[in-house]
Scaffold this active site. Structure first.
Site, short mmCIF file in Angstrom:
data_model
loop_
_atom_site.label_atom_id
_atom_site.label_comp_id
_atom_site.label_asym_id
_atom_site.label_seq_id
_atom_site.Cartn_x
_atom_site.Cartn_y
_atom_site.Cartn_z
N ASP A 278 0.84 -1.20 0.00
CA ASP A 278 0.00 0.00 0.00
C ASP A 278 0.87 1.26 0.00
O ASP A 278 0.37 2.38 -0.07
CB ASP A 278 -1.02 -0.01 1.15
CG ASP A 278 -0.36 -0.12 2.52
OD1 ASP A 278 0.88 -0.19 2.60
OD2 ASP A 278 -1.10 -0.13 3.52
N LYS B 215 -1.38 -9.37 2.78
CA LYS B 215 -0.63 -8.93 3.97
C LYS B 215 -1.50 -7.93 4.73
O LYS B 215 -2.20 -7.13 4.13
CB LYS B 215 0.71 -8.29 3.56
CG LYS B 215 1.49 -7.73 4.76
CD LYS B 215 2.94 -7.45 4.43
CE LYS B 215 3.20 -6.11 3.77
NZ LYS B 215 2.77 -4.93 4.55
N GLU C 280 -1.57 -5.45 8.56
CA GLU C 280 -0.81 -4.89 9.67
C GLU C 280 -1.53 -5.15 10.99
O GLU C 280 -2.75 -4.94 11.09
CB GLU C 280 -0.64 -3.38 9.46
CG GLU C 280 0.15 -3.04 8.20
CD GLU C 280 0.35 -1.54 8.01
OE1 GLU C 280 -0.04 -0.74 8.90
OE2 GLU C 280 0.91 -1.18 6.96
N GLU D 134 8.99 -4.19 10.53
CA GLU D 134 9.45 -2.92 9.99
C GLU D 134 10.02 -2.03 11.08
O GLU D 134 9.38 -1.81 12.12
CB GLU D 134 8.28 -2.20 9.27
CG GLU D 134 8.68 -0.86 8.67
CD GLU D 134 7.69 -0.31 7.66
OE1 GLU D 134 6.71 -1.00 7.31
OE2 GLU D 134 7.91 0.84 7.21
O1 KIV Z 1 3.60 -1.17 1.62
C1 KIV Z 1 4.78 -1.50 1.69
O2 KIV Z 1 5.62 -1.15 0.84
C2 KIV Z 1 5.21 -2.32 2.83
C3 KIV Z 1 6.67 -2.56 2.99
C4 KIV Z 1 7.34 -1.36 3.53
C5 KIV Z 1 6.95 -3.77 3.79
O3 KIV Z 1 4.40 -2.74 3.59
#
Ligand code: KIV
Length: 273
Positions: A53, A122, A124, A191
């Site tokens: 994102d 993915k 968070e 991160e």
């Molecule tokens: O959105 C993204 O680019 C990420 C990376 C920084 C892991 O989540």
């Protein structure tokens, strides 16, 4: 590429990533948001492509990842998937499309998988998204976790500085990492956390832990492709290694093109029909 040749290519799977961790083989992951760049990095042999994102910042010029929509993520992911023959394509579920309920999270992940052809999603967060993670996994969609600095919560943190330096936050992060593994996540992004903490997490978990600003003692690394290619001169956090200076290369090429057009040097005799 013919169908047979395509089939001969060994595609990266979540199972293979697990095997790589066991063998101690590091995993290389980069972001991509479009067909052309995804084709280049897949051809170069990248293991995982993240349709992050961060497209909100890099492609759309927003200051945070919050504004990007599910439709926009699906658009980016669809372009990437068309280019990829080998890499595992992981797609971020954007802010606002999984926090409401596990049903909403499931619907978002199904839209991503159905409409883009991506291979995994993915998300968070830790304990607070447990129900959503479980619901998505129950539908057969592989999930990657993301802990530490989670940019979708930037207004809660207030800054993009290193997370989990204090013991309480570090302990919560370890608990969340173990929980995500227990739920069935196939991997985890960490991160911007202290390298010693990332090492502890990678040692405790049997699933691959991929770091960005999390030091060398994890199972792989991820960077935003435009950052590592030096597209943006201003963004230079300590963790970023630049492998090219595309800003200068593109500026030089465009300046030369302008010069050639103005000087009536382009197109030449050979370049016309
Ligand atoms: O959105 C993204 O680019 C990420 C990376 C920084 C892991 O989540």
């Amino acid at each position: 590429m013919s169908t047979i040749k395509k089939q001969e290519l060994k595609k990266v799977t979540t199972h293979q990533l697990q095997e790589m961790k066991k063998r101690g083989e590091k995993i290389a992951m980069l972001t991509a948001y479009d067909y052309s760049m995804a084709k280049i990095i897949d051809g170069a042999g990248i293991d995982i492509i993240l349709v992050g994102d961060s497209a909100s910042n890099v492609m759309a010029g927003n200051t945070t990842t919050l504004p990007i929509t599910l439709d926009q993520m699906i658009y980016h992911a669809t372009s990437v998937v068309k280019a990829v023959n080998r890499a595992l394509v992981v797609v971020d579920i954007p802010f606002g499309y999984y926090q409401g309920s596990s049903g909403e999270a499931l619907r978002s992940s199904i839209r991503i998988m159905k409409e883009s052809g991506g291979h995994a999603v993915k998300m968070e967060g830790g304990a607070e998204i447990k129900d959503s993670v479980l619901r998505i996994l129950s539908a057969g969609v592989p999930v990657m976790g993301h802990l530490g600095l989670t940019p979708q919560s930037i207004y809660k943190f207030g800054t993009y500085s290193v997370r989990a330096k204090e013991e309480t936050e570090a302990n919560k992060l370890i608990e969340d990492a173990l929980l995500l593994e227990e739920c069935g996540c196939f991997g985890l992004v960490l991160e911007k956390i202290p390298a010693t903490l990332a090492k502890r997490v990678a040692e405790k978990l049997s699933i691959p832990v991929i770091g960005i600003g999390a030091g060398p003692d994890v199972d792989g690394q991820v960077l935003v492709m435009q950052d590592m290619l030096g597209v943006n001169k201003e963004f230079k956090p300590r963790f970023l290694r630049r492998y090219a200076d595309l800003h200068s290369v593109v500026t030089g090429a465009v300046a030369k093109y302008i010069e050639d057009v103005k000087a009536k040097d382009f197109p030449s005799e050979e370049e016309k029909y």
